[in-house]
Design a protein around this motif. Structure first.
Motif, PDB file in Angstrom:
ATOM      1  N   VAL A  20       1.951  10.962  24.319  1.00 52.79           N
ATOM      2  CA  VAL A  20       3.286  10.566  23.634  1.00 52.79           C
ATOM      3  C   VAL A  20       3.095  10.320  22.173  1.00 52.79           C
ATOM      4  O   VAL A  20       4.108  11.003  21.339  1.00 52.79           O
ATOM      5  CB  VAL A  20       4.915  10.421  25.136  1.00 52.79           C
ATOM      6  N   ALA A  21       3.599   9.180  22.438  1.00 53.98           N
ATOM      7  CA  ALA A  21       3.060   8.177  20.799  1.00 53.98           C
ATOM      8  C   ALA A  21       2.936   8.738  19.906  1.00 53.98           C
ATOM      9  O   ALA A  21       3.219   9.232  18.414  1.00 53.98           O
ATOM     10  CB  ALA A  21       2.435   7.012  21.590  1.00 53.98           C
ATOM     11  N   VAL A  22       1.326   9.341  19.964  1.00 55.53           N
ATOM     12  CA  VAL A  22       0.688   9.994  19.020  1.00 55.53           C
ATOM     13  C   VAL A  22       1.636  11.625  18.957  1.00 55.53           C
ATOM     14  O   VAL A  22       1.888  11.659  17.455  1.00 55.53           O
ATOM     15  CB  VAL A  22      -0.557  10.688  18.924  1.00 55.53           C
ATOM     16  N   LYS A  23       1.677  12.017  19.904  1.00 52.10           N
ATOM     17  CA  LYS A  23       2.790  12.965  19.438  1.00 52.10           C
ATOM     18  C   LYS A  23       4.463  12.803  18.912  1.00 52.10           C
ATOM     19  O   LYS A  23       4.357  13.102  17.651  1.00 52.10           O
ATOM     20  CB  LYS A  23       3.473  14.288  20.182  1.00 52.10           C
ATOM     21  N   TRP A  24       4.597  12.094  17.968  1.00 53.52           N
ATOM     22  CA  TRP A  24       5.765  11.462  18.338  1.00 53.52           C
ATOM     23  C   TRP A  24       5.490  11.094  16.655  1.00 53.52           C
ATOM     24  O   TRP A  24       6.263  11.170  15.666  1.00 53.52           O
ATOM     25  CB  TRP A  24       6.670  10.495  18.950  1.00 53.52           C
ATOM     26  N   LEU A  25       4.598  10.118  16.440  1.00 52.16           N
ATOM     27  CA  LEU A  25       3.843   9.919  15.114  1.00 52.16           C
ATOM     28  C   LEU A  25       3.539  11.134  14.314  1.00 52.16           C
ATOM     29  O   LEU A  25       4.421  11.133  13.138  1.00 52.16           O
ATOM     30  CB  LEU A  25       2.810   8.856  14.916  1.00 52.16           C
ATOM     31  N   LEU A  26       3.171  11.657  14.740  1.00 55.50           N
ATOM     32  CA  LEU A  26       2.446  12.946  13.667  1.00 55.50           C
ATOM     33  C   LEU A  26       3.971  13.396  13.548  1.00 55.50           C
ATOM     34  O   LEU A  26       3.795  14.616  12.174  1.00 55.50           O
ATOM     35  CB  LEU A  26       1.861  14.015  14.604  1.00 55.50           C
ATOM     36  N   HIS A  27       5.489  13.722  14.317  1.00 57.61           N
ATOM     37  CA  HIS A  27       6.658  14.366  13.666  1.00 57.61           C
ATOM     38  C   HIS A  27       7.333  13.337  13.022  1.00 57.61           C
ATOM     39  O   HIS A  27       7.622  13.456  11.851  1.00 57.61           O
ATOM     40  CB  HIS A  27       6.785  14.885  15.470  1.00 57.61           C
ATOM     41  N   ALA A  33       0.607  -1.067   0.076  1.00 56.78           N
ATOM     42  CA  ALA A  33       0.552   0.090  -0.322  1.00 56.78           C
ATOM     43  C   ALA A  33       0.335   0.693   0.356  1.00 56.78           C
ATOM     44  O   ALA A  33       0.599   2.205  -0.615  1.00 56.78           O
ATOM     45  CB  ALA A  33      -0.726  -0.197   1.656  1.00 56.78           C
ATOM     46  N   GLU A  34       1.411   1.578   0.686  1.00 56.26           N
ATOM     47  CA  GLU A  34       2.991   2.829   0.558  1.00 56.26           C
ATOM     48  C   GLU A  34       3.899   2.986  -0.670  1.00 56.26           C
ATOM     49  O   GLU A  34       3.681   4.063  -0.753  1.00 56.26           O
ATOM     50  CB  GLU A  34       3.681   2.461   1.909  1.00 56.26           C
ATOM     51  N   LEU A  35       3.891   2.070  -1.568  1.00 51.63           N
ATOM     52  CA  LEU A  35       4.232   2.171  -3.028  1.00 51.63           C
ATOM     53  C   LEU A  35       3.217   2.324  -3.317  1.00 51.63           C
ATOM     54  O   LEU A  35       3.656   2.956  -4.211  1.00 51.63           O
ATOM     55  CB  LEU A  35       4.879   0.084  -3.208  1.00 51.63           C
ATOM     56  N   LEU A  36       1.786   1.921  -3.711  1.00 53.66           N
ATOM     57  CA  LEU A  36       0.959   1.827  -4.234  1.00 53.66           C
ATOM     58  C   LEU A  36       0.855   4.031  -4.012  1.00 53.66           C
ATOM     59  O   LEU A  36       0.150   4.101  -4.962  1.00 53.66           O
ATOM     60  CB  LEU A  36      -0.140   1.514  -4.528  1.00 53.66           C
ATOM     61  N   ALA A  37       0.256   3.915  -3.159  1.00 54.21           N
ATOM     62  CA  ALA A  37       0.456   5.293  -2.258  1.00 54.21           C
ATOM     63  C   ALA A  37       1.608   6.542  -2.959  1.00 54.21           C
ATOM     64  O   ALA A  37       1.357   7.470  -3.256  1.00 54.21           O
ATOM     65  CB  ALA A  37       0.066   5.628  -1.410  1.00 54.21           C
ATOM     66  N   ALA A  38       2.504   6.155  -2.827  1.00 51.95           N
ATOM     67  CA  ALA A  38       3.146   6.592  -3.429  1.00 51.95           C
ATOM     68  C   ALA A  38       3.396   6.901  -4.721  1.00 51.95           C
ATOM     69  O   ALA A  38       3.695   8.149  -5.355  1.00 51.95           O
ATOM     70  CB  ALA A  38       5.058   5.894  -2.952  1.00 51.95           C
ATOM     71  N   ARG A  40       6.355  13.085   9.034  1.00 52.50           N
ATOM     72  CA  ARG A  40       6.267  13.737   8.690  1.00 52.50           C
ATOM     73  C   ARG A  40       7.584  13.517   7.566  1.00 52.50           C
ATOM     74  O   ARG A  40       7.745  14.253   5.973  1.00 52.50           O
ATOM     75  CB  ARG A  40       6.437  15.453   9.317  1.00 52.50           C
ATOM     76  N   THR A  41       8.821  13.278   7.684  1.00 52.57           N
ATOM     77  CA  THR A  41       9.833  12.795   7.298  1.00 52.57           C
ATOM     78  C   THR A  41      10.022  11.235   6.671  1.00 52.57           C
ATOM     79  O   THR A  41      11.161  11.407   6.173  1.00 52.57           O
ATOM     80  CB  THR A  41      10.927  13.452   7.755  1.00 52.57           C
ATOM     81  N   HIS A  42       9.130  10.264   6.974  1.00 47.76           N
ATOM     82  CA  HIS A  42       9.793   9.007   7.139  1.00 47.76           C
ATOM     83  C   HIS A  42       8.254   8.290   6.409  1.00 47.76           C
ATOM     84  O   HIS A  42       7.464   8.947   6.832  1.00 47.76           O
ATOM     85  CB  HIS A  42       9.396   8.516   8.598  1.00 47.76           C
ATOM     86  N   ARG A  43       7.861   7.100   5.833  1.00 46.40           N
ATOM     87  CA  ARG A  43       6.964   6.154   5.460  1.00 46.40           C
ATOM     88  C   ARG A  43       6.799   5.408   6.591  1.00 46.40           C
ATOM     89  O   ARG A  43       6.892   5.618   8.053  1.00 46.40           O
ATOM     90  CB  ARG A  43       7.335   6.105   4.396  1.00 46.40           C
ATOM     91  N   PHE A  44       6.086   4.808   6.757  1.00 49.68           N
ATOM     92  CA  PHE A  44       5.089   3.718   7.562  1.00 49.68           C
ATOM     93  C   PHE A  44       6.159   2.328   7.301  1.00 49.68           C
ATOM     94  O   PHE A  44       5.633   1.603   8.479  1.00 49.68           O
ATOM     95  CB  PHE A  44       4.026   3.703   7.057  1.00 49.68           C
ATOM     96  N   THR A  45       7.027   1.804   6.925  1.00 48.24           N
ATOM     97  CA  THR A  45       7.997   1.184   6.626  1.00 48.24           C
ATOM     98  C   THR A  45       8.582   0.499   7.886  1.00 48.24           C
ATOM     99  O   THR A  45       8.881  -0.476   7.981  1.00 48.24           O
ATOM    100  CB  THR A  45       9.368   1.367   5.558  1.00 48.24           C
ATOM    101  N   ALA A  46       8.434   1.154   9.079  1.00 53.11           N
ATOM    102  CA  ALA A  46       8.842   1.139   9.774  1.00 53.11           C
ATOM    103  C   ALA A  46       8.592  -0.175  11.028  1.00 53.11           C
ATOM    104  O   ALA A  46       8.792  -1.247  10.923  1.00 53.11           O
ATOM    105  CB  ALA A  46       9.828   1.958  10.483  1.00 53.11           C
ATOM    106  N   PHE A  47       7.182   0.401  10.437  1.00 60.38           N
ATOM    107  CA  PHE A  47       5.994  -0.696  11.410  1.00 60.38           C
ATOM    108  C   PHE A  47       5.819  -1.810  10.185  1.00 60.38           C
ATOM    109  O   PHE A  47       5.445  -2.948  11.075  1.00 60.38           O
ATOM    110  CB  PHE A  47       4.856   0.572  11.769  1.00 60.38           C
ATOM    111  N   ALA A  48       5.754  -2.177   9.213  1.00 56.79           N
ATOM    112  CA  ALA A  48       5.597  -2.829   8.840  1.00 56.79           C
ATOM    113  C   ALA A  48       6.684  -4.183   8.661  1.00 56.79           C
ATOM    114  O   ALA A  48       6.297  -4.998   9.130  1.00 56.79           O
ATOM    115  CB  ALA A  48       5.737  -2.722   7.015  1.00 56.79           C
TER     116      ALA A  48
END
Length: 276
Positions: A240-247, A131-136, A250-258
């Motif tokens: 804390v987690a949501v604040k961190w995720l929103l930051h 999905a990340e690839l298709l979205a990009a 801005r500059t990273h994809r979601f690949t690390a979570f996958a």
């Protein structure tokens, strides 16, 4: 391990995982295997803590949308009138509410074993990468779009139900990527819509379950001190987690979570006995 420490750990796990795209329900099912099963009221409380954290983060936006929904103010949200945005949030929630009640009436229950959650983590990881690839590619083709269309809103509402039916899928992952694939190509805009529609959805689910617990007399034997510890831990860590995720997005994809989901899912399938 002392009971209060177990409660604290479960609250922290809920707070970290509720809005990150890694599945809070899946992690809690896994954690309870080693930390012990908790009451429905306990699980309701820690989820409520996580919700309140997101309300605190988006309090200004929520105020703008509330006034817009009532026909007051002329604020804009990601390039569109706040009133239209509020209507789309309401539509997404409506889809989730109606289909969610249908699922409940059909007698759906969460699994009691970890194996299906592990498979959902693995499958979800692969889906996230694709999905990340298709979205990009879509973003390259049409440019960055922050507008939420009616199609996006309705599909996000449907995605919430699918995530609820398959623990380990992750509500945030499902809704964010559906929004990205359906036309809201901005990660920040897609994530904000997913989180905002999650607020009424989770409040409604929490209220529904709370009424069920109270009607069954399930609050009589509750350890209220442990519940309070877990509630506070969940609220703080979710903030804390949501604040961190929103930051982060801005500059990273979601690949690390996958990658995390894939490693955890494979490890669970390898280490747990079959059917465990």
């Amino acid at each position: 391990m002392p009971d209060f420490l177990q409660a604290l750990l479960l609250g922290v796990i809920e707070g970290i995982t509720e809005f990150l795209p890694i599945s809070s329900t899946g992690h809690l099912l896994i954690a309870e295997r080693w930390l012990g099963h908790r009451s429905d009221l306990f699980n309701i409380a820690i989820q409520a803590g996580a919700i309140l954290a997101v309300v605190a983060i988006y309090r200004q936006r929520i105020g703008e949308l509330a006034f817009a929904f009532l026909g007051r103010g002329d604020a804009r949200v990601h390039g569109q009138p706040a009133r239209d945005y509020a209507y789309k949030l309401a539509a997404a929630f409506g889809v989730t509410a109606v289909l969610g009640l249908v699922v409940k009436k059909l007698g759906f229950e969460l699994p009691e074993t970890v194996t299906p959650v592990a498979w959902a983590l693995v499958v979800g990881a692969v889906w996230m990468v694709l999905a990340e690839l298709l979205a990009a590619r879509r973003a390259q083709a049409i440019g960055e779009r922050t507008t939420v269309t009616w199609t996006v809103a309705l599909l996000v509402g449907l995605a919430q139900v699918v995530a609820g039916v398959f623990p380990g899928t992750s509500r945030s992952a499902a809704t964010i990527f559906v929004a990205l694939l359906a036309g809201t190509t901005s990660r920040a805009a897609a994530t904000e819509f997913a989180f905002l529609v999650g607020i009424p959805t989770m409040f409604a689910a929490t209220a529904y379950e709370l009424l069920h617990v109270l009607n069954d007399g399930g609050a009589g034997n509750e350890d209220w001190s442990a519940l309070a510890i877990a509630f506070v831990a969940s609220a703080i860590t979710a903030f804390v987690a949501v604040k961190w995720l929103l930051h982060f997005i801005r500059t990273h994809r979601f690949t690390a979570f996958a990658v995390y989901r894939l490693v955890l899912g494979v490890a669970l399938l390898a280490l747990l006995p079959q059917g465990g």
